[in-house]
Design a protein around this motif. Sequence first.
Motif, PDB file in Angstrom:
ATOM      1  N   THR A 518      31.594  33.109  42.670  1.00  0.00           N
ATOM      2  CA  THR A 518      31.067  34.430  42.374  1.00  0.00           C
ATOM      3  C   THR A 518      31.842  35.008  41.201  1.00  0.00           C
ATOM      4  O   THR A 518      32.860  34.454  40.795  1.00  0.00           O
ATOM      5  N   LEU A 519      31.353  36.100  40.639  1.00  0.00           N
ATOM      6  CA  LEU A 519      32.062  36.731  39.525  1.00  0.00           C
ATOM      7  C   LEU A 519      33.213  37.584  40.056  1.00  0.00           C
ATOM      8  O   LEU A 519      33.030  38.371  40.981  1.00  0.00           O
ATOM      9  N   MET A 520      34.374  37.371  39.494  1.00  0.00           N
ATOM     10  CA  MET A 520      35.541  38.160  39.916  1.00  0.00           C
ATOM     11  C   MET A 520      36.296  38.651  38.695  1.00  0.00           C
ATOM     12  O   MET A 520      36.222  38.048  37.624  1.00  0.00           O
ATOM     13  N   SER A 521      37.080  39.702  38.890  1.00  0.00           N
ATOM     14  CA  SER A 521      37.969  40.155  37.816  1.00  0.00           C
ATOM     15  C   SER A 521      39.220  39.272  37.840  1.00  0.00           C
ATOM     16  O   SER A 521      39.512  38.617  38.841  1.00  0.00           O
ATOM     17  N   ILE A 522      39.970  39.299  36.746  1.00  0.00           N
ATOM     18  CA  ILE A 522      41.229  38.546  36.722  1.00  0.00           C
ATOM     19  C   ILE A 522      42.169  39.095  37.798  1.00  0.00           C
ATOM     20  O   ILE A 522      42.899  38.347  38.446  1.00  0.00           O
ATOM     21  N   ASP A 523      42.131  40.395  37.991  1.00  0.00           N
ATOM     22  CA  ASP A 523      42.987  41.000  39.012  1.00  0.00           C
ATOM     23  C   ASP A 523      42.682  40.390  40.386  1.00  0.00           C
ATOM     24  O   ASP A 523      43.600  40.017  41.130  1.00  0.00           O
ATOM     25  N   ALA A 524      41.403  40.266  40.702  1.00  0.00           N
ATOM     26  CA  ALA A 524      41.034  39.691  42.003  1.00  0.00           C
ATOM     27  C   ALA A 524      41.463  38.226  42.087  1.00  0.00           C
ATOM     28  O   ALA A 524      41.982  37.780  43.106  1.00  0.00           O
ATOM     29  N   ILE A 525      41.262  37.489  41.010  1.00  0.00           N
ATOM     30  CA  ILE A 525      41.602  36.063  41.035  1.00  0.00           C
ATOM     31  C   ILE A 525      43.113  35.881  41.211  1.00  0.00           C
ATOM     32  O   ILE A 525      43.573  35.078  42.016  1.00  0.00           O
ATOM     33  N   GLY A 528      44.265  38.767  44.328  1.00  0.00           N
ATOM     34  CA  GLY A 528      43.487  38.756  45.562  1.00  0.00           C
ATOM     35  C   GLY A 528      42.717  40.048  45.765  1.00  0.00           C
ATOM     36  O   GLY A 528      43.030  41.086  45.159  1.00  0.00           O
ATOM     37  N   LYS A 529      41.684  39.943  46.593  1.00  0.00           N
ATOM     38  CA  LYS A 529      40.886  41.122  46.910  1.00  0.00           C
ATOM     39  C   LYS A 529      40.463  40.989  48.361  1.00  0.00           C
ATOM     40  O   LYS A 529      39.881  39.971  48.750  1.00  0.00           O
ATOM     41  N   GLU A 530      40.772  42.000  49.106  1.00  0.00           N
ATOM     42  CA  GLU A 530      40.530  41.892  50.548  1.00  0.00           C
ATOM     43  C   GLU A 530      39.106  41.508  50.894  1.00  0.00           C
ATOM     44  O   GLU A 530      38.159  42.050  50.341  1.00  0.00           O
ATOM     45  N   GLY A 531      39.006  40.551  51.757  1.00  0.00           N
ATOM     46  CA  GLY A 531      37.683  40.147  52.226  1.00  0.00           C
ATOM     47  C   GLY A 531      36.920  39.288  51.236  1.00  0.00           C
ATOM     48  O   GLY A 531      35.868  38.764  51.549  1.00  0.00           O
ATOM     49  N   PRO A 538      49.398  35.531  45.800  1.00  0.00           N
ATOM     50  CA  PRO A 538      49.706  35.465  47.231  1.00  0.00           C
ATOM     51  C   PRO A 538      49.774  34.024  47.756  1.00  0.00           C
ATOM     52  O   PRO A 538      50.619  33.700  48.587  1.00  0.00           O
ATOM     53  N   THR A 539      48.912  33.157  47.221  1.00  0.00           N
ATOM     54  CA  THR A 539      48.944  31.754  47.645  1.00  0.00           C
ATOM     55  C   THR A 539      50.262  31.094  47.223  1.00  0.00           C
ATOM     56  O   THR A 539      50.880  30.364  48.007  1.00  0.00           O
ATOM     57  N   LEU A 540      50.690  31.392  46.003  1.00  0.00           N
ATOM     58  CA  LEU A 540      51.968  30.841  45.544  1.00  0.00           C
ATOM     59  C   LEU A 540      53.127  31.385  46.381  1.00  0.00           C
ATOM     60  O   LEU A 540      54.044  30.651  46.753  1.00  0.00           O
ATOM     61  N   VAL A 551      68.771  31.436  46.115  1.00  0.00           N
ATOM     62  CA  VAL A 551      68.516  32.862  45.889  1.00  0.00           C
ATOM     63  C   VAL A 551      68.255  33.167  44.421  1.00  0.00           C
ATOM     64  O   VAL A 551      67.340  33.918  44.067  1.00  0.00           O
ATOM     65  N   ASP A 552      69.055  32.537  43.587  1.00  0.00           N
ATOM     66  CA  ASP A 552      68.956  32.818  42.163  1.00  0.00           C
ATOM     67  C   ASP A 552      67.604  32.372  41.591  1.00  0.00           C
ATOM     68  O   ASP A 552      66.936  33.109  40.871  1.00  0.00           O
ATOM     69  N   THR A 553      67.213  31.165  41.943  1.00  0.00           N
ATOM     70  CA  THR A 553      65.926  30.647  41.474  1.00  0.00           C
ATOM     71  C   THR A 553      64.787  31.504  42.021  1.00  0.00           C
ATOM     72  O   THR A 553      63.833  31.819  41.313  1.00  0.00           O
ATOM     73  N   ARG A 554      64.920  31.890  43.273  1.00  0.00           N
ATOM     74  CA  ARG A 554      63.861  32.707  43.867  1.00  0.00           C
ATOM     75  C   ARG A 554      63.692  34.008  43.090  1.00  0.00           C
ATOM     76  O   ARG A 554      62.586  34.447  42.785  1.00  0.00           O
ATOM     77  N   CYS A 555      64.824  34.604  42.736  1.00  0.00           N
ATOM     78  CA  CYS A 555      64.772  35.858  41.990  1.00  0.00           C
ATOM     79  C   CYS A 555      64.084  35.654  40.639  1.00  0.00           C
ATOM     80  O   CYS A 555      63.232  36.442  40.222  1.00  0.00           O
ATOM     81  N   THR A 556      64.433  34.562  39.986  1.00  0.00           N
ATOM     82  CA  THR A 556      63.819  34.259  38.691  1.00  0.00           C
ATOM     83  C   THR A 556      62.311  34.103  38.849  1.00  0.00           C
ATOM     84  O   THR A 556      61.520  34.702  38.113  1.00  0.00           O
ATOM     85  N   ILE A 557      61.923  33.306  39.829  1.00  0.00           N
ATOM     86  CA  ILE A 557      60.484  33.057  40.033  1.00  0.00           C
ATOM     87  C   ILE A 557      59.755  34.363  40.370  1.00  0.00           C
ATOM     88  O   ILE A 557      58.657  34.621  39.881  1.00  0.00           O
ATOM     89  N   LEU A 558      60.401  35.174  41.200  1.00  0.00           N
ATOM     90  CA  LEU A 558      59.751  36.441  41.568  1.00  0.00           C
ATOM     91  C   LEU A 558      59.490  37.304  40.339  1.00  0.00           C
ATOM     92  O   LEU A 558      58.436  37.918  40.204  1.00  0.00           O
ATOM     93  N   ASN A 559      60.464  37.339  39.439  1.00  0.00           N
ATOM     94  CA  ASN A 559      60.267  38.096  38.200  1.00  0.00           C
ATOM     95  C   ASN A 559      59.115  37.543  37.375  1.00  0.00           C
ATOM     96  O   ASN A 559      58.334  38.290  36.795  1.00  0.00           O
ATOM     97  N   TYR A 560      59.022  36.229  37.326  1.00  0.00           N
ATOM     98  CA  TYR A 560      57.937  35.600  36.567  1.00  0.00           C
ATOM     99  C   TYR A 560      56.585  35.966  37.186  1.00  0.00           C
ATOM    100  O   TYR A 560      55.644  36.332  36.492  1.00  0.00           O
ATOM    101  N   LEU A 561      56.526  35.828  38.507  1.00  0.00           N
ATOM    102  CA  LEU A 561      55.244  36.100  39.158  1.00  0.00           C
ATOM    103  C   LEU A 561      54.883  37.580  39.063  1.00  0.00           C
ATOM    104  O   LEU A 561      53.708  37.947  38.987  1.00  0.00           O
ATOM    105  N   LYS A 562      55.918  38.407  39.041  1.00  0.00           N
ATOM    106  CA  LYS A 562      55.671  39.838  38.891  1.00  0.00           C
ATOM    107  C   LYS A 562      55.029  40.137  37.529  1.00  0.00           C
ATOM    108  O   LYS A 562      54.125  40.967  37.420  1.00  0.00           O
TER     109      LYS A 562
END
Length: 636
Positions: A518-525, A528-531, A538-540, A551-562
Amino acid sequence: MGLLSQGSPLSWEETKQYADHVRKHGIQQFLNIYNKVKDRQKDVLKWGDEVEYMLLSFDHKKQKVQLLLNGSEILQTLQDRGEHINPNHPTLWRPEYGSYMIEGTPGQPYGGMMSDFNTVEDNMGKRRQEVSLILKENQSLASITSFPRLGCPGFTLPEYEPTPVDERASKSLFFPDEAINHHPRFSTLTRNIRHRRGEKVVINVPIFSDKNTPSPFVETFQNDDGEATRAAKPDHIYMDAMGFGMGNCCLQVTFQACSISEARCLYDQLATICPIVMALSAASPFYRGYVSNIDCRWGVIAASVDDRTREERGLEPLKNNKYRISKSRYDSIDSYLSKCGEKYSDLPLTIDKDIYSLLIKEGIDHLLAQHIAHLFIRDPLTLYEEKIHLDDTKESDHFENIQSTNWQTMRFKPPPPNSDIGWRVEFRPMEVQLTDFENAAYVVFVVLLTRVILSYKLDFLIPLSKVDENLKVAQKRDAVRQGMFYFRKDIYRAGSPVVDGCCTTAQNGIETDAEEYTLMSIDAIINGKEGVFPGLIPTLNNYLANMEVDVDTRCTILNYLKLIKKRASGELMTMARWMREYVAQHPDYKQDSVITEKINYDLLTKCDQISKGFCKCPELIGEPVTSKTSAKRPQE
Ligand code: GLU
Ligand code: MG
């Protein structure tokens, strides 16, 4: 951008005589490789990024910035100080199309460890550092996708006049041949594309029509013999040379898969992701000194290397050529490679039938055979006198000749002959970002996606015709916030492994039905979009929660995903949007779509400060959280 042989390049007329020879031996070379390594299993995940850079020279007195044409010299010094004396040197440098460009990669590929994600940005930092040690004070290394005033008078240092009447490489009204890398591959490619096509390449980019932009926007061109006036469309920015496309920079990632079937699966799955990540990475809104109405370079490069004749483009009946060809050599992929992809490969595919039959006869399966037979509808564009007759069991130059001038969104790469490298795929659509932090973020995001695709057996496949529609939308202005993209609704194929025994539904022959996507916005892709859709981030995150990560790597990855998350939601700007807003607010900007020398200088000075960490840019990059030991960020 591929193979660099040394030697005496042949003219187009000469190269043409050998086209069948190159194809015939290219296929033989492919078969030799395939037969040797088709059953290789258990190669380990390895991956690496490629960043293309431009060299800038600032004249602070004249308030002017130019592209510095000494890439070859810089490259030589970098290699002499690096890989030439130390095989384990942490960086590798390669030439690129422009003589103002260089390309940098990590010295060794990264592996499957989570902690490797924590070293990417650092390695990119080393590259900048190495170059800055060589450059003079007013010079700088920039990871920008397109130079806003590329092709404007005096855009290079030293300055050169274009030479449209000389039968050399481009014959451009705007882009001097001196701005092309001096290695013969690049000028030969440029000239032979033009000769094969029978005329100069034509690039027309829609202009962004601002309050004071002339309407219609029509230019008159100096030194035009009529070709430009005929080719230029009203309300478009007209360009006439390969350099306007291949003179742009990008960010690529290559993965080694554990087997050929895993590589084929990743090729297909990631192909659907290309338009999404392209839109998220949008960074090239300006061309030849004007504000355009597109945000990404893709279509510009496609047109810049379009060597198809008028017959092949469908403008004249076929007489001297064999096929109508629907796309440039630089474009999106035309067929899937995995069994699961088969039913979604809905694009008409032009193939070389003889090559296809030969491949089938030699035991290659239908999907791989048609993929190769499609790449091989193209002619070789460069050939060196010394490299015509090769040992097909030891060399792959003829295969690579055709393969490496099919510049598609994804590239499926057989191992080089007699090496311990495995089957690889290359992800090619991304625009390069301003800072190492952003580039690392995009790279890590894509690599993590491959991890979840394989671990969770995710399925993103949709008809390729829809992927192509997405790619068109992705390049539009502000596609991230305004574009709608076809995306698969249910990405979990519970219980049916994607690799090897591949997707039971496909084997049951169930037709693709419109309900699957279906057609989705980049934000939804992305978020995520409920339902409707779980979202890639979220999958990652789900995947990461189940992994052992320090801990350090996790922090780095979190910043990237953010960063990715906020770019997708529009909370942070893409580079393209940020550049547009910068220009719109510049006191000299007359709302006439013109990027003056001074605006360009101020914009690139600002970019330079941001990339060096001298100035913050929270609207573009956000405010990454730092853990105690993680690498320096621009914000610190
Ligand atoms: N510079 C090209 C781009 O922006 C890629 C060239 C290459 O394949 O290395 O897509
Ligand atoms: Mg490159």
